[in-house]
Design a protein around this motif. Sequence first.
Motif, mmCIF file in Angstrom:
data_model
loop_
_atom_site.group_PDB
_atom_site.id
_atom_site.type_symbol
_atom_site.label_atom_id
_atom_site.label_comp_id
_atom_site.label_asym_id
_atom_site.label_seq_id
_atom_site.Cartn_x
_atom_site.Cartn_y
_atom_site.Cartn_z
ATOM 1 N N TYR A 3 29.302 61.786 -80.271
ATOM 2 C CA TYR A 3 28.225 62.161 -81.184
ATOM 3 C C TYR A 3 28.474 63.534 -81.801
ATOM 4 C CZ TYR A 3 25.791 65.512 -78.088
ATOM 5 O OH TYR A 3 25.436 66.611 -77.342
ATOM 6 N N LYS A 149 22.465 66.227 -76.979
ATOM 7 C CA LYS A 149 21.921 65.447 -75.876
ATOM 8 C C LYS A 149 21.600 66.396 -74.715
ATOM 9 C CE LYS A 149 24.150 61.133 -77.233
ATOM 10 N NZ LYS A 149 25.056 60.016 -76.857
ATOM 11 N N ASN A 182 13.308 54.150 -79.070
ATOM 12 C CA ASN A 182 14.103 53.144 -78.370
ATOM 13 C C ASN A 182 15.569 53.571 -78.297
ATOM 14 O OD1 ASN A 182 15.466 52.355 -80.801
ATOM 15 N ND2 ASN A 182 13.687 51.108 -81.357
ATOM 16 N N ASP A 183 16.336 52.862 -77.487
ATOM 17 C CA ASP A 183 17.738 53.214 -77.279
ATOM 18 C C ASP A 183 18.561 53.087 -78.550
ATOM 19 O OD1 ASP A 183 17.224 53.772 -74.650
ATOM 20 O OD2 ASP A 183 17.953 51.842 -73.878
ATOM 21 N N ALA A 184 18.199 52.128 -79.404
ATOM 22 C CA ALA A 184 18.953 51.947 -80.650
ATOM 23 C C ALA A 184 18.900 53.207 -81.503
ATOM 24 C CB ALA A 184 18.409 50.751 -81.425
ATOM 25 N N ARG A 186 17.999 56.357 -80.287
ATOM 26 C CA ARG A 186 18.555 57.471 -79.518
ATOM 27 C C ARG A 186 20.079 57.470 -79.530
ATOM 28 N NH1 ARG A 186 14.975 61.461 -79.126
ATOM 29 N NH2 ARG A 186 13.106 60.950 -77.938
ATOM 30 N N ASN A 187 20.678 56.286 -79.553
ATOM 31 C CA ASN A 187 22.137 56.173 -79.469
ATOM 32 C C ASN A 187 22.826 56.086 -80.824
ATOM 33 O OD1 ASN A 187 22.040 56.200 -76.630
ATOM 34 N ND2 ASN A 187 21.696 53.985 -76.549
ATOM 35 N N ASP A 188 22.060 56.238 -81.891
ATOM 36 C CA ASP A 188 22.637 56.241 -83.238
ATOM 37 C C ASP A 188 23.123 57.658 -83.544
ATOM 38 O OD1 ASP A 188 22.971 56.443 -86.080
ATOM 39 O OD2 ASP A 188 21.781 54.616 -86.325
ATOM 40 N N ASP A 189 24.420 57.862 -83.470
ATOM 41 C CA ASP A 189 24.964 59.215 -83.584
ATOM 42 C C ASP A 189 24.727 59.830 -84.954
ATOM 43 O OD1 ASP A 189 25.800 59.028 -81.002
ATOM 44 O OD2 ASP A 189 27.918 58.662 -81.476
ATOM 45 N N ARG A 192 21.203 61.084 -85.127
ATOM 46 C CA ARG A 192 21.115 62.327 -84.348
ATOM 47 C C ARG A 192 21.661 63.488 -85.179
ATOM 48 N NH1 ARG A 192 20.358 63.873 -79.064
ATOM 49 N NH2 ARG A 192 19.955 61.708 -78.488
ATOM 50 N N SER A 197 16.975 61.383 -84.519
ATOM 51 C CA SER A 197 16.820 60.670 -83.250
ATOM 52 C C SER A 197 16.953 61.560 -82.022
ATOM 53 C CB SER A 197 17.820 59.513 -83.163
ATOM 54 O OG SER A 197 19.153 59.972 -83.187
ATOM 55 N N THR A 235 13.375 50.136 -85.512
ATOM 56 C CA THR A 235 12.164 50.334 -84.712
ATOM 57 C C THR A 235 11.109 49.335 -85.159
ATOM 58 O OG1 THR A 235 10.385 51.888 -84.181
ATOM 59 C CG2 THR A 235 11.425 52.143 -86.324
#
Length: 322
Positions: A3, A149, A182-184, A186-189, A192, A197, A235
């Motif tokens: 990330y 993170k 959601n994780d989708a 949070r994990n979208d670099d 971020r 995110s 989302t």
Amino acid sequence: MSYLETTHNVYKEAALTPDVGLCCTTNPVWELPGLKIPKIMQEMNYGCGSTVHARDLTNNPKMLYVGVGGGMELLQLAYFNRQKEGVIGVDVVDEMLEASRKNFIEAEKLNPWFKKEFVTLKKGNALNLPVPDNSIDVAAQNCLFNIFKSEDLKKAIAEMYRVLKPHGRLVMSDPTCEQPMNDALRNDDRLRALCLSGSLPIAEYVKMLTDAGFGTIEIRARKPYRVLAPKHYATDKLIYIESIEVAAIKDPMPEDGPCIFTGKTAIYFGDNPFVDDKKGHILLQNQPLAICEKTAAALASLNRDDIFISESTYHYDGGGCC
């Protein structure tokens, strides 16, 4: 690709081709006597608030700004210092550092008082700052820490704490979000990197600062920022994001915990001045006093019918109880 590599590439592109409003809201530019901001700096203002507050910048403080962007806030900080190497700018992206150097040449043309040697630009990482311990009076970052993170965020805050002098202050602006993501998301670099995110709830954000040792926290502003709508993002519900401006002060940690100012005020409407013998707080009749969370809880526990305690406004501009 990590990330952090994604973030690096996003801001490399933004340095080479300025992208107005890339990740953040467009904020009013400080109108100060004799200060002119080059247009290119405004176009490269990739922040979500302001970290430039006149009351932090008295007596020629030594200043550090991490994540230089187009150099606008570095120029604003130099306005209050005007000394050779009075402001240090640190960035990990070579292209952003080079863009800032060019922008400072434009700033010199518009501002007779400004000399580019007022600002020292250094290649460096927020997780390992190229700055000595206890050497900085005022450190700042704008819309950077929300990208990290959890473990990296702890390191970045610890680095700021390390370089600050005792009673020095870390001034920040970052997006926050009180709703779960959601994780989708949070994990979208890329999201971020675009300051979306990585947004944390305010309480979690503040705890990161106090866990690092900052004894006083001031929440100075809380403003609408962005909406993540289901038709555009992964989302199933609308997510509302705000930005906050915060100062974390390297005061000693009180025995009963940090002093956190969230914009609460106490107003006393009794007959005689109220004196809290335990804490030394004095409430004058109908004179509002800004209070920290600890003082608010202590006064509320007295169950008096002549003290009004406001809700948090998330706006604090000093003059408080501590």
